[in-house]
Write a protein that holds these residues in place. Structure first.
Motif, PDB file in Angstrom:
ATOM      1  N   PHE A 276       0.632   3.879  -2.967  1.00 46.59           N
ATOM      2  CA  PHE A 276      -0.112   5.113  -2.705  1.00 46.59           C
ATOM      3  C   PHE A 276       0.730   6.285  -2.217  1.00 46.59           C
ATOM      4  N   LEU A 277       1.936   6.019  -1.793  1.00 45.38           N
ATOM      5  CA  LEU A 277       2.711   7.134  -1.232  1.00 45.38           C
ATOM      6  C   LEU A 277       4.003   7.421  -1.991  1.00 45.38           C
TER       7      LEU A 277
ATOM      8  N   ASP B 115       5.410   9.439  -5.460  1.00 46.14           N
ATOM      9  CA  ASP B 115       4.963  10.429  -6.441  1.00 46.14           C
ATOM     10  C   ASP B 115       5.402  10.002  -7.848  1.00 46.14           C
TER      11      ASP B 115
ATOM     12  N   LEU C  44      -2.275   9.463 -10.778  1.00 41.96           N
ATOM     13  CA  LEU C  44      -1.885   9.222  -9.380  1.00 41.96           C
ATOM     14  C   LEU C  44      -2.691  10.089  -8.423  1.00 41.96           C
TER      15      LEU C  44
ATOM     16  N   GLN D 167      -4.375   8.128  -5.570  1.00 39.65           N
ATOM     17  CA  GLN D 167      -3.769   8.230  -4.239  1.00 39.65           C
ATOM     18  C   GLN D 167      -4.489   9.196  -3.308  1.00 39.65           C
TER      19      GLN D 167
ATOM     20  N   ASP E 262       0.823  -1.213   0.000  1.00 42.24           N
ATOM     21  CA  ASP E 262       0.000   0.000   0.000  1.00 42.24           C
ATOM     22  C   ASP E 262       0.859   1.266   0.000  1.00 42.24           C
ATOM     23  N   ARG E 263       1.882   1.244   0.823  1.00 38.68           N
ATOM     24  CA  ARG E 263       2.748   2.431   0.852  1.00 38.68           C
ATOM     25  C   ARG E 263       3.427   2.648  -0.493  1.00 38.68           C
TER      26      ARG E 263
ATOM     27  N   ARG F 242      -3.615   9.685   0.877  1.00 37.93           N
ATOM     28  CA  ARG F 242      -2.814  10.874   1.170  1.00 37.93           C
ATOM     29  C   ARG F 242      -3.589  11.846   2.061  1.00 37.93           C
TER      30      ARG F 242
END
Lengths: 94, 256
Positions: free
Chosen positions: B77-78, B80, B241, B245, B73-74, B249
């Motif tokens: 989704f995290l 850039d 994104l 995301q 997940d990180r 975020r």
């Protein structure tokens, strides 16, 4: 809507199934795509399955009105049903 | 290896695999409910789900190797846009259905060849994930190739749309065969094949399908775009994104 895809009936034999069972229908432009679509719609692509597709128009069905003619005569005559013979354990899937 | 920005080429390589599948899956998901027919809609979504599953496997392994506590997940989704390592091809907007199918076909044909080679990877975990994924990708390729033929050799309009899609997306195909330091290091360790060796079988397969589809293969010496694998992306990835995301975020502590 004359260009609408024809309707196909889908029969699937599952991994451990012995016979193809009717599972539903779908629209597709031809048999090959009907099989592809049946994989997506009805089997989730499980392995070891067999798919039959047939144009819905190619199926001839019995008429509900004929039900009594076709099926009822035997119901009242138990001797027509082979239910009095004990089956050996070894005989599977009968 | 020469590139000092590349911490561990294997992690980098895994992220490329993961990002390809994730980004293409996201693109296909955008079409949920918008397919040209119910059956197509379901098929497209199935492909999206297959790719998402593959992305998760690759991410999980990359996260483990990294050992920095970044789970799938990180990683999804995290990071850039400049941290994404996907091919430029897969981030291209869906466009018309012809564009979507052509993007899929170009990618599937490459994806299939790559995974087939990864079966004999010196890394057993990679070989295992490749084996699982290959079953799905074999079907993706069969499906997209079939549709390329149907539409290329369909009506005059569908033919011209497919040809235009083939031409428009062509410049994103060479990136699939251009090995940089990461891929050279991985090939040297037997983790993956020399990327360049996939080019001929890929072109042969695409040419064969195009022949059947009455489409013209774009010129092999055409100018080619690259940079996705190094984190240099087109404008559209940022939007993709931002949408994908947003929630993690905005609510970083959310559990789902």
């Amino acid at each position: 809507m004359s260009k609408e895809w024809p309707l196909w009936e889908v029969f699937i034999r599952s991994q451990h199934g012995l016979a193809h069972k009717h599972v539903g229908s779908l629209h597709a432009p031809d048999a090959e795509m009907a099989v592809n679509n049946a994989r997506d719609v009805y089997t989730r692509r499980n392995e070891g399955v067999s798919i039959w597709v047939v144009l819905a128009g190619d199926i001839t069905a019995s008429s509900p009105a004929d039900k009594s003619v076709l099926f009822e005569p035997s119901n009242s005559k138990v001797y027509r049903h082979p239910t009095f013979f004990p089956m050996p354990e070894e005989v599977k899937n009968l | 290896m020469a590139d000092s920005n590349v911490a561990d080429p294997k992690i980098e390589f895994l992220l490329r695999l993961a990002d390809n599948s994730l980004v293409l899956s996201q693109r296909l998901s955008e079409l949920c409910g918008k397919g040209p027919a119910l059956e197509e809609d379901i098929a497209l979504t199935n492909v999206a789900l297959d790719l998402l599953g593959q992305a998760r496997f690759w991410f999980a392994y990359a996260g483990e190797l990294e050992g920095a506590g970044r789970d799938e997940d990180r990683l999804a989704f995290l990071r850039d846009a400049h941290e994404f390592r996907n091919l430029l091809l897969v981030e291209q907007p869906n466009g018309s259905y012809a564009d979507t199918l052509m993007r899929q076909f170009y990618f599937d044909a490459w994806h299939y060849l790559l995974l087939e080679q990864l079966l004999t990877s010196s890394d057993e975990r990679i070989a295992a994930i490749a084996e699982k994924s290959l079953k799905e990708v074999r079907y993706h390729l069969r499906r997209s190739g079939d549709l390329i033929v149907r539409l290329g050799d369909g009506s005059e309009l569908s033919h011209s749309m497919m040809q235009r899609a083939a031409d428009d997306l062509w410049m994103f195909t060479d990136e699939m065969f251009q090995a940089d330091a990461v891929e050279q290091a991985m090939a040297a360790q037997g983790v993956m094949p020399e990327l360049g060796t996939l080019r001929t079988p890929w072109i042969n397969h695409v040419a064969e399908i195009f022949r059947e589809a009455t489409l013209v293969l774009p010129p092999l010496d055409a100018w080619m775009q690259k940079g996705g694998k190094q984190g240099r992306h087109g404008e559209s990835l940022g939007y993709l994104l931002a949408e994908m995301q947003f929630l993690p975020r905005a609510y970083p502590d959310a559990v789902w």
